[in-house]
Design an enzyme around this catalytic site. Structure first.
Site, PDB file in Angstrom:
ATOM      1  N   ASP A  12       0.807  -1.226   0.000  1.00 49.86           N
ATOM      2  CA  ASP A  12       0.000   0.000   0.000  1.00 49.86           C
ATOM      3  C   ASP A  12       0.838   1.274   0.000  1.00 49.86           C
ATOM      4  O   ASP A  12       0.419   2.313   0.516  1.00 49.86           O
ATOM      5  CB  ASP A  12      -0.962   0.027   1.211  1.00 49.86           C
ATOM      6  N   LYS A  15       1.753   2.151  -5.137  1.00 49.10           N
ATOM      7  CA  LYS A  15       2.262   1.592  -6.406  1.00 49.10           C
ATOM      8  C   LYS A  15       1.335   1.907  -7.574  1.00 49.10           C
ATOM      9  O   LYS A  15       1.776   2.310  -8.650  1.00 49.10           O
ATOM     10  CB  LYS A  15       2.441   0.068  -6.273  1.00 49.10           C
ATOM     11  N   GLY A  39      -4.588  -4.235  -3.735  1.00 50.14           N
ATOM     12  CA  GLY A  39      -5.574  -3.201  -4.049  1.00 50.14           C
ATOM     13  C   GLY A  39      -4.783  -1.978  -4.445  1.00 50.14           C
ATOM     14  O   GLY A  39      -4.131  -1.375  -3.606  1.00 50.14           O
ATOM     15  N   HIS A  40      -4.770  -1.659  -5.728  1.00 47.43           N
ATOM     16  CA  HIS A  40      -3.950  -0.549  -6.229  1.00 47.43           C
ATOM     17  C   HIS A  40      -4.865   0.600  -6.634  1.00 47.43           C
ATOM     18  O   HIS A  40      -5.702   0.445  -7.521  1.00 47.43           O
ATOM     19  CB  HIS A  40      -3.085  -1.023  -7.406  1.00 47.43           C
ATOM     20  N   GLN A 223       1.959  -6.039  -3.180  1.00 43.22           N
ATOM     21  CA  GLN A 223       2.403  -6.150  -1.789  1.00 43.22           C
ATOM     22  C   GLN A 223       3.711  -5.346  -1.599  1.00 43.22           C
ATOM     23  O   GLN A 223       3.937  -4.397  -2.317  1.00 43.22           O
ATOM     24  CB  GLN A 223       2.582  -7.617  -1.363  1.00 43.22           C
TER      25      GLN A 223
HETATM   26  P1  GDP Z   1      -0.788   0.338  -3.536  1.00 40.18           P
HETATM   27  O1  GDP Z   1      -1.371  -0.935  -3.067  1.00 40.18           O
HETATM   28  O2  GDP Z   1       0.693   0.403  -3.313  1.00 40.18           O
HETATM   29  O3  GDP Z   1      -1.153   0.687  -4.957  1.00 40.18           O
HETATM   30  O4  GDP Z   1      -1.400   1.477  -2.600  1.00 40.18           O
HETATM   31  P2  GDP Z   1      -2.949   1.612  -2.176  1.00 40.18           P
HETATM   32  O5  GDP Z   1      -3.721   2.105  -3.309  1.00 40.18           O
HETATM   33  O6  GDP Z   1      -3.411   0.369  -1.509  1.00 40.18           O
HETATM   34  O7  GDP Z   1      -2.830   2.669  -1.019  1.00 40.18           O
HETATM   35  C1  GDP Z   1      -2.312   3.938  -1.221  1.00 40.18           C
HETATM   36  C2  GDP Z   1      -3.389   4.952  -0.812  1.00 40.18           C
HETATM   37  O8  GDP Z   1      -2.801   6.226  -0.680  1.00 40.18           O
HETATM   38  C3  GDP Z   1      -4.466   5.119  -1.854  1.00 40.18           C
HETATM   39  O9  GDP Z   1      -5.671   5.443  -1.213  1.00 40.18           O
HETATM   40  C4  GDP Z   1      -3.957   6.295  -2.695  1.00 40.18           C
HETATM   41  O10 GDP Z   1      -5.010   6.991  -3.334  1.00 40.18           O
HETATM   42  C5  GDP Z   1      -3.329   7.130  -1.635  1.00 40.18           C
HETATM   43  N1  GDP Z   1      -2.182   7.935  -2.050  1.00 40.18           N
HETATM   44  C6  GDP Z   1      -1.200   7.642  -2.930  1.00 40.18           C
HETATM   45  N2  GDP Z   1      -0.260   8.613  -2.946  1.00 40.18           N
HETATM   46  C7  GDP Z   1      -0.659   9.524  -2.045  1.00 40.18           C
HETATM   47  C8  GDP Z   1      -0.095  10.748  -1.574  1.00 40.18           C
HETATM   48  O11 GDP Z   1       0.978  11.188  -1.972  1.00 40.18           O
HETATM   49  N3  GDP Z   1      -0.803  11.427  -0.611  1.00 40.18           N
HETATM   50  C9  GDP Z   1      -1.987  10.990  -0.122  1.00 40.18           C
HETATM   51  N4  GDP Z   1      -2.590  11.710   0.810  1.00 40.18           N
HETATM   52  N5  GDP Z   1      -2.541   9.840  -0.544  1.00 40.18           N
HETATM   53  C10 GDP Z   1      -1.874   9.112  -1.480  1.00 40.18           C
HETATM   54  P1  IMO Z   2      -0.905  -4.163  -2.264  1.00 39.38           P
HETATM   55  O1  IMO Z   2      -0.449  -4.714  -3.583  1.00 39.38           O
HETATM   56  C1  IMO Z   2      -0.993  -4.587   2.068  1.00 39.38           C
HETATM   57  C2  IMO Z   2      -1.083  -8.650   3.688  1.00 39.38           C
HETATM   58  C3  IMO Z   2      -2.324  -9.100   4.393  1.00 39.38           C
HETATM   59  C4  IMO Z   2      -1.733 -10.079   5.386  1.00 39.38           C
HETATM   60  C5  IMO Z   2      -0.632 -10.741   4.591  1.00 39.38           C
HETATM   61  C6  IMO Z   2      -1.029 -12.052   3.929  1.00 39.38           C
HETATM   62  O2  IMO Z   2      -2.201  -3.460  -2.315  1.00 39.38           O
HETATM   63  O3  IMO Z   2       0.184  -3.397  -1.604  1.00 39.38           O
HETATM   64  P2  IMO Z   2      -2.574 -12.739   1.888  1.00 39.38           P
HETATM   65  O4  IMO Z   2      -3.971 -12.331   1.538  1.00 39.38           O
HETATM   66  O5  IMO Z   2      -1.556 -12.415   0.858  1.00 39.38           O
HETATM   67  O6  IMO Z   2      -2.503 -14.167   2.320  1.00 39.38           O
HETATM   68  O7  IMO Z   2      -2.226 -11.874   3.198  1.00 39.38           O
HETATM   69  O8  IMO Z   2      -0.277  -9.812   3.580  1.00 39.38           O
HETATM   70  N1  IMO Z   2      -1.297  -8.147   2.297  1.00 39.38           N
HETATM   71  C7  IMO Z   2      -1.228  -6.857   1.965  1.00 39.38           C
HETATM   72  N2  IMO Z   2      -1.028  -5.763   2.722  1.00 39.38           N
HETATM   73  N3  IMO Z   2      -1.096  -4.475   0.717  1.00 39.38           N
HETATM   74  C8  IMO Z   2      -1.249  -5.567  -0.053  1.00 39.38           C
HETATM   75  O9  IMO Z   2      -1.214  -5.511  -1.391  1.00 39.38           O
HETATM   76  C9  IMO Z   2      -1.365  -6.831   0.561  1.00 39.38           C
HETATM   77  N4  IMO Z   2      -1.552  -8.084   0.109  1.00 39.38           N
HETATM   78  C10 IMO Z   2      -1.487  -8.879   1.185  1.00 39.38           C
HETATM   79  O10 IMO Z   2      -2.971  -8.016   5.029  1.00 39.38           O
HETATM   80  O11 IMO Z   2      -1.137  -9.378   6.444  1.00 39.38           O
HETATM   81 MG    MG Z   3      -2.888  -1.618  -1.798  1.00 37.69          MG
END
Ligand code: GDP
Ligand code: IMO
Ligand code: MG
Length: 422
Positions: A12, A15, A39-40, A223
């Protein structure tokens, strides 16, 4: 050459946002591991999109998107993702290709994930319950079903024998899991039909040919490094190699063909699910990060645990991945803190250590912090590096010195445009 974009923390990091920002410079975006546990999030034109299996380059006209062999696909979730994208008229079939060697997540894999977690009780991993662990177990156990199997008439026989085996395993766990397999299978078959509308490819050959033609490829990690099956905080990890080497096996790219390794991290640290987190905060500062950063899981909605930046862990991730460029996300969330702490070492068995010890659980390691001055300026409207406040520049300079890698992007908000290149 293939460039990699990898999360350096516990996932998270942002990415999805950065892949979307960078896609204009690439011909192909390819996922190489993980599955719908990811979840991207992408945001532009006032709309927020969350992708789970589909690469984050999908909104750009110029790019082909590939789901590589190292990914595990749940046809049910995949169909939902496709349905959500329908209204955007993206001509998905022309630019989203699926590797024949990618493994399929069966409904019973999801049930097994739930049964395993329930049986573990307090020791549960905190899995997203998407069936990731059981599917990779079947892959390495040489029992899995792959996308390419769907091109043969007997795929339902394969499915049946695997699902029957899983039902026996679910019963073995002896936990209370209610399910209607018929209903789940109907949904699964609908998902398969949706998947079959896309082109299945030998993605390693496709990528090889594209490289020969000089195409630019970006591999999108899922991840983060601390969730890597080998190098993460085992057993509280996911079931794939999230680190750089995973891109070689997850796409069939030779190590010498890897170009830049773009490492992405938040200006602080978050983690969802269970497992050690030395710099985790249980005070107002942690709550502020969660509130301002809107730290809720994009896949499960669970609140993310928050804490200060852990440079010991970050250095380890930079090292394992061979990061060439860093990107710091969510700098805006730290605006308003009077001072900012960074963990630069741990106290471990009474001694100061600067590397990640084997076991960082419980009170084994105590973070040693360096304190830096905070800044109060709202960063969310900034567009140029020259506008960044001095205290943030000092924070960046400190991290660059510690990590010995330049920070090329500073992100100041979730939108595509809230991205500062340095
Ligand atoms: P990913 O899994 O690495 O793609 O990241 P996620 O989407 O799960 O989580 C990142 C969260 O931070 C999302 O809700 C994005 O919209 C948000 N986000 C990304 N970059 C920034 C930033 O620079 N500032 C803020 N406030 N939110 C951001
Ligand atoms: P993105 O790509 C954050 C965490 C889960 C749990 C562990 C194992 O959005 O960054 P799993 O379902 O893979 O068996 O879970 O890994 N986890 C993540 N945490 N971002 C993710 O993906 C994750 N994918 C799995 O919360 O701790
Ligand atoms: Mg994510």
């Amino acid at each position: 050459m293939v460039d990699l974009l990898l999360g350096l923390q516990w996932g998270d990091e942002g990415k999805g946002k950065i892949v979307d920002v960078l896609t204009k410079d690439y011909d192909i975006i390819a996922r190489f591991q993980g599955g719908p546990n990811a979840g991207h999030t992408l945001e532009f034109n006032g709309i927020k999109h969350v992708l789970h299996t589909i690469p984050s380059g999908i909104f750009h006209k110029n790019a082909i998107n590939i789901v590589g062999n190292g990914v595990v696909i749940d046809p049910v979730i995949f169909k939902k993702e496709l349905d959500n994208l329908e209204k955007f008229n993206l001509d998905i079939a022309a630019k989203l290709f699926i590797s024949r060697k990618a493994h399929l997540i069966l409904p019973t894999h999801r049930l097994l994930d739930a049964a395993s977690e329930t049986a573990k009780g307090k020791a549960k991993i905190g899995s997203t319950l998407k069936g990731i662990g059981p599917t990779y177990m079947d892959k390495t156990g040489r029992n899995g079903m792959r996308v390419g199997d769907l091109e043969f008439d007997n795929w339902k026989d394969k499915y049946r024998s695997l699902a029957n085996k899983h039902e026996g395993m679910i019963a073995y766990y002896n936990v209370d899991i209610q399910y209607d397999l018929k209903e789940l299978e109907d949904e699964f078959c609908e998902g398969i039909e949706a998947l079959k509308k896309l082109k299945f490819i030998d993605s390693e050959q496709y990528v090889f040919d594209a490289m020969a033609k000089g195409k630019k490829i970006l591999a999108e990690g899922a991840q983060g490094s601390l969730l890597d099956i080998d190098f993460g905080t085992y057993p509280f990890v996911t079931s794939s190699n999230t680190t750089a080497a995973g891109a070689c096996t997850g796409l069939g790219v030779a190590p010498g063909k890897i170009g830049r390794v773009l490492g992405i991290f938040k200006a602080y640290t978050t983690r969802v699910g269970s497992g050690p987190f030395p710099t985790e905060l249980f005070d107002d500062d942690g709550q502020t990060m969660g509130r301002v950063g809107n730290e809720f899981g994009a896949t499960t909605g669970r609140p993310r645990r928050c804490g200060w930046l852990d440079l010991v862990a970050l250095k380890y991730a930079v090292q394992i991945n061979g990061v060439t460029d860093l990107m710091m996300m969510k700098a805006d969330v730290l605006s308003g803190f009077e001072s900012i702490k960074v963990c630069t070492a741990y106290t471990y068995k009474g001694k100061k250590v600067e590397h990640l010890p084997y076991n960082i659980e419980g009170n084994n390691v105590v973070p040693v912090y360096t304190e830096l001055k905070g800044w109060s300026k709202d960063l969310t409207t900034l567009t140029k590096a020259s506008e960044l406040p001095p205290a943030l520049n000092a924070y960046i300079a400190f991290l660059e010195e510690q990590l010995e890698v330049p920070i090329k992007i500073v992100s100041v908000g979730p939108d595509r445009l809230q991205t500062i290149h340095r």
